[in-house]
Scaffold this motif. Structure first.
Motif, mmCIF file in Angstrom:
data_model
loop_
_atom_site.group_PDB
_atom_site.id
_atom_site.type_symbol
_atom_site.label_atom_id
_atom_site.label_comp_id
_atom_site.label_asym_id
_atom_site.label_seq_id
_atom_site.Cartn_x
_atom_site.Cartn_y
_atom_site.Cartn_z
ATOM 1 N N ALA A 242 0.881 -1.195 -0.011
ATOM 2 C CA ALA A 242 -0.051 -0.134 0.076
ATOM 3 C C ALA A 242 0.903 1.046 -0.079
ATOM 4 C CB ALA A 242 -0.849 0.078 1.337
ATOM 5 N N ASP A 243 0.797 1.920 -1.131
ATOM 6 C CA ASP A 243 1.472 3.177 -1.247
ATOM 7 C C ASP A 243 0.350 4.133 -1.280
ATOM 8 O OD1 ASP A 243 2.865 5.573 -1.892
ATOM 9 O OD2 ASP A 243 4.041 4.447 -3.573
ATOM 10 N N VAL A 244 0.192 4.828 -0.093
ATOM 11 C CA VAL A 244 -1.176 5.865 0.141
ATOM 12 C C VAL A 244 -0.333 6.679 1.139
ATOM 13 C CG1 VAL A 244 -3.402 5.915 1.477
ATOM 14 C CG2 VAL A 244 -2.648 4.084 0.155
ATOM 15 N N GLY A 254 1.605 13.535 2.211
ATOM 16 C CA GLY A 254 2.167 12.645 2.844
ATOM 17 C C GLY A 254 2.330 11.428 1.590
ATOM 18 N N ASP A 255 3.518 10.639 1.781
ATOM 19 C CA ASP A 255 3.779 9.689 0.743
ATOM 20 C C ASP A 255 4.294 8.469 1.514
ATOM 21 O OD1 ASP A 255 4.313 8.154 -1.345
ATOM 22 O OD2 ASP A 255 5.782 9.505 -2.171
ATOM 23 N N VAL A 256 3.578 7.451 1.909
ATOM 24 C CA VAL A 256 4.140 6.381 2.559
ATOM 25 C C VAL A 256 3.692 4.884 2.003
ATOM 26 C CG1 VAL A 256 3.767 5.029 4.679
ATOM 27 C CG2 VAL A 256 4.229 7.525 4.707
ATOM 28 N N GLY A 337 13.720 7.932 -3.670
ATOM 29 C CA GLY A 337 12.996 8.935 -3.361
ATOM 30 C C GLY A 337 13.129 10.331 -4.070
ATOM 31 N N HIS A 338 12.317 11.127 -3.460
ATOM 32 C CA HIS A 338 12.124 12.387 -4.050
ATOM 33 C C HIS A 338 12.208 13.540 -3.248
ATOM 34 C CE1 HIS A 338 7.800 11.371 -3.420
ATOM 35 N NE2 HIS A 338 8.349 10.342 -3.766
ATOM 36 N N LEU A 339 11.797 14.751 -3.642
ATOM 37 C CA LEU A 339 11.426 15.855 -2.971
ATOM 38 C C LEU A 339 10.092 15.568 -2.187
ATOM 39 C CD1 LEU A 339 12.953 18.743 -4.909
ATOM 40 C CD2 LEU A 339 13.836 17.991 -2.744
ATOM 41 N N VAL A 344 3.593 15.527 -4.206
ATOM 42 C CA VAL A 344 4.131 14.287 -3.548
ATOM 43 C C VAL A 344 5.505 14.206 -4.228
ATOM 44 C CG1 VAL A 344 2.925 13.132 -5.489
ATOM 45 C CG2 VAL A 344 3.778 12.011 -3.477
ATOM 46 N N HIS A 345 5.512 14.450 -5.490
ATOM 47 C CA HIS A 345 7.234 14.593 -6.031
ATOM 48 C C HIS A 345 7.174 16.169 -6.384
ATOM 49 C CE1 HIS A 345 6.724 10.239 -8.077
ATOM 50 N NE2 HIS A 345 6.876 10.328 -7.070
ATOM 51 N N ASP A 346 7.866 16.790 -5.266
ATOM 52 C CA ASP A 346 7.643 18.449 -5.210
ATOM 53 C C ASP A 346 8.361 18.829 -6.259
ATOM 54 O OD1 ASP A 346 6.444 20.277 -3.761
ATOM 55 O OD2 ASP A 346 8.178 20.750 -2.543
ATOM 56 N N ILE A 385 12.185 8.064 1.776
ATOM 57 C CA ILE A 385 13.148 7.041 1.453
ATOM 58 C C ILE A 385 12.337 5.874 1.186
ATOM 59 C CG2 ILE A 385 14.822 5.898 2.688
ATOM 60 C CD1 ILE A 385 15.963 8.672 2.252
ATOM 61 N N GLU A 386 12.421 5.235 -0.057
ATOM 62 C CA GLU A 386 11.709 4.163 -0.143
ATOM 63 C C GLU A 386 12.175 3.220 -1.224
ATOM 64 O OE1 GLU A 386 8.680 5.428 -3.429
ATOM 65 O OE2 GLU A 386 9.371 7.437 -2.878
ATOM 66 N N PRO A 387 13.173 2.444 -0.616
ATOM 67 C CA PRO A 387 13.740 1.104 -1.363
ATOM 68 C C PRO A 387 12.721 0.321 -1.456
ATOM 69 C CG PRO A 387 14.508 1.183 0.759
ATOM 70 C CD PRO A 387 13.957 2.373 0.763
ATOM 71 N N ILE A 425 9.167 -0.312 1.358
ATOM 72 C CA ILE A 425 9.068 0.494 2.476
ATOM 73 C C ILE A 425 9.454 1.836 2.330
ATOM 74 C CG2 ILE A 425 9.540 0.675 4.834
ATOM 75 C CD1 ILE A 425 10.603 -2.414 4.649
ATOM 76 N N GLU A 426 8.324 2.893 2.640
ATOM 77 C CA GLU A 426 8.798 4.297 2.239
ATOM 78 C C GLU A 426 8.347 5.104 3.436
ATOM 79 O OE1 GLU A 426 6.061 5.812 -0.839
ATOM 80 O OE2 GLU A 426 7.381 7.439 -1.042
ATOM 81 N N ASP A 427 9.149 6.135 3.817
ATOM 82 C CA ASP A 427 8.817 7.108 5.023
ATOM 83 C C ASP A 427 8.939 8.562 4.481
ATOM 84 O OD1 ASP A 427 7.954 5.607 7.560
ATOM 85 O OD2 ASP A 427 9.784 4.546 7.213
HETATM 86 N N1 GLY Z 1 3.590 7.459 -4.536
HETATM 87 C C1 GLY Z 1 4.716 7.672 -5.401
HETATM 88 C C2 GLY Z 1 6.065 7.555 -4.989
HETATM 89 O O1 GLY Z 1 6.310 6.940 -4.004
HETATM 90 O O2 GLY Z 1 6.826 8.210 -5.497
#
Ligand code: GLY
Ligand code: MN
Ligand code: MN
Length: 455
Positions: A242-244, A254-256, A337-339, A344-346, A385-387, A425-427
């Motif tokens: 779940a990427d929500v 938010g982006d987790v 990851g990204h800004l 969400v991708h700033d 950070i989302e490897p 896993i993304e924070d």
């Molecule tokens: N939700 C899109 C991303 O993680 O970049």
């Protein structure tokens, strides 16, 4: 739009800083138009342009902000009796002016006001607004003019380093996102469809007055990186990815991502890979501090993943060589990851101008080429950070693509991990003076904590 929540001082300070960076040169920023869904009268929920939101705090369709020296003026269409009938009452110009700290004028005064002004602008992402913008400024917007580049660079400089008001919004978005993930873990069980889990997650954000920051990914096929279908039934042996992310009422993202076992317990093979991805994510977060190049954070994650895959016997050989050759990218093909900010991708509307420091370009190497950010980290920057680890048939079944591994990829060992299609896993992280503040740390993350939250 709730004017009472606006932080007028913060908005004014942002505009003043922008005007200072532009040396008082005029700039026009468009709010954007509602987008038709089936036909013009049925629209998607309106989301104002992030540049406009950053400087005004208000989501007013079709409005524009003109900065001219120390003057800031919002041009907005006056509400008619018909608007009142269909859409209800709206704050008048005086209330809008007080809440935003801007002058407010009717939209039809804008053409005369910008004529001959040679204002800089940033191209709107929706076509009708772009057409209006071209007409207003009397020039094409296919490429940025030098004055537009100066505006883009000034906006980037501001939005890269979050002020207190922005950080408060990002924390609010993280809270909504936390609630969504906890709800999703509780809602998952064998026999329900992905839709059911998605609905539980959106519900948690919605009941806090929040929208989604992007289209949610809620899938038992985590190997499809941007999967946006939700019809699969959850089976006991599946992992659900779940990427929500919730969007705060002020429009901040938010982006987790969390990945959990539908049955409530990881299989031994799922658990092994999960722990490898978690170690990779921790290595990346540990690398975060001011002055560190984000590409090196990506490579820390790549190294962490590779160490684990070598330990499991899926890969063999020297870890540094494997990473340098990009062998890890067969399983972790995207950037770490990204800004993060209002988008969400700033600022991705500005392309790599926002994500890449001047003079840096995307690598041509598979994997690194998808890295969206390569700046040196600074305090108050927000990033994800989302490897991940994915078994993507289009990658692993492509002989030319996997040739880079040579005999360092053990397919017989890999086959034992067939019940892992995708784990990410993304924070959300804010860079602090000496490290990282994980805004989304309350969301269960260790395998044991995830299992407990699913129970
Ligand atoms: N939700 C899109 C991303 O993680 O970049
Ligand atoms: Mn995400
Ligand atoms: Mn992300």
């Amino acid at each position: 739009m709730t004017l009472s929540n606006l932080n007028t001082d913060a908005l004014r300070a942002r505009r003043e800083r922008l005007a200072g960076k532009l040396g008082g040169a005029p700039a026009l920023l468009m709010a954007g138009a509602p987008r038709p869904r089936n036909y013009p009268a049925t629209t998607y929920p309106f989301r104002a342009s992030s540049h406009f939101l950053y400087l005004t705090g208000v989501a007013i369709p079709n409005a524009a902000l003109l900065l001219d020296g120390a003057e800031a003026t919002i041009f907005a269409a006056p509400h008619t009796a018909a608007d009142e009938l269909w859409d209800g009452p709206s704050p008048g110009p005086a209330a809008l002016a007080e809440a935003t700290g801007c002058a407010v004028e009717p939209l039809d005064a804008l053409p005369a006001r910008v004529a001959g002004l040679e204002a800089a602008t940033l191209p709107a992402v929706d076509l009708p607004t772009r057409v209006t913008q071209k007409k207003l400024l009397g020039r094409a917007l296919d490429a940025l003019a030098p004055r537009d580049e100066a505006l883009a660079d000034a906006m980037i400089a501001l939005r890269l380093v979050h002020d207190d008001a922005a950080l408060a919004e990002l924390r609010a978005a993280a809270e909504g996102t936390t609630a969504a993930h906890l709800a999703g873990m509780r809602a998952s069980r064998p026999g329900v469809r992905e839709h059911v889990v998605r609905a539980a997650m959106e519900h948690a954000a919605m009941e806090r007055g929040m929208a989604m920051a992007y289209t949610p990914i809620v899938t038992v096929h985590g190997e499809v990186l941007h999967n946006n279908v939700y019809h699969h039934e959850l089976a006991a042996g599946d992992l659900l990815l779940a990427d929500v992310g919730a969007e705060s009422e002020g429009g901040w993202a938010g982006d987790v991502t969390r990945t959990w076992p539908v049955s409530g317990a990881f299989s031994p093979t799922q658990r092994a890979i999960y722990d490898v991805v978690l170690a990779s994510q921790r290595a990346a977060i540990d690398a975060v501090r001011p002055g560190v190049r984000y590409r090196d954070v990506h490579l820390a994650a790549a190294r962490g993943l590779t160490v684990g895959l070598v330990e499991l016997g899926i890969l063999s050989g020297d870890v540094d060589e494997l990473v340098a050759d990009g062998v890890h990218a067969l399983f972790f093909p995207h950037g770490v990851g990204h800004l993060l900010g209002l988008d969400v991708h700033d600022m991705e509307d500005l392309g790599d101008r926002a994500g890449y420091a001047p003079g840096r370009r995307r690598s041509a190497q598979f994997g690194l080429s998808y890295l969206r950010l390569d700046r040196d980290l600074v305090e108050r920057m927000a990033v994800t950070i989302e490897p991940g680890f994915y078994q993507v048939p289009a990658i692993l079944g492509d002989e030319a693509r996997t040739a880079v591994a040579g005999d360092r990829l053990d397919r017989a060992t890999l086959a034992k991990f067939a019940d892992v299609r995708g784990i990410r896993i993304e924070d959300d992280i804010v860079v602090t003076a000496d490290g990282a503040d994980v805004l989304t740390a309350a969301i269960p993350k260790t395998a044991a904590a995830v299992e407990e939250a699913c129970a």
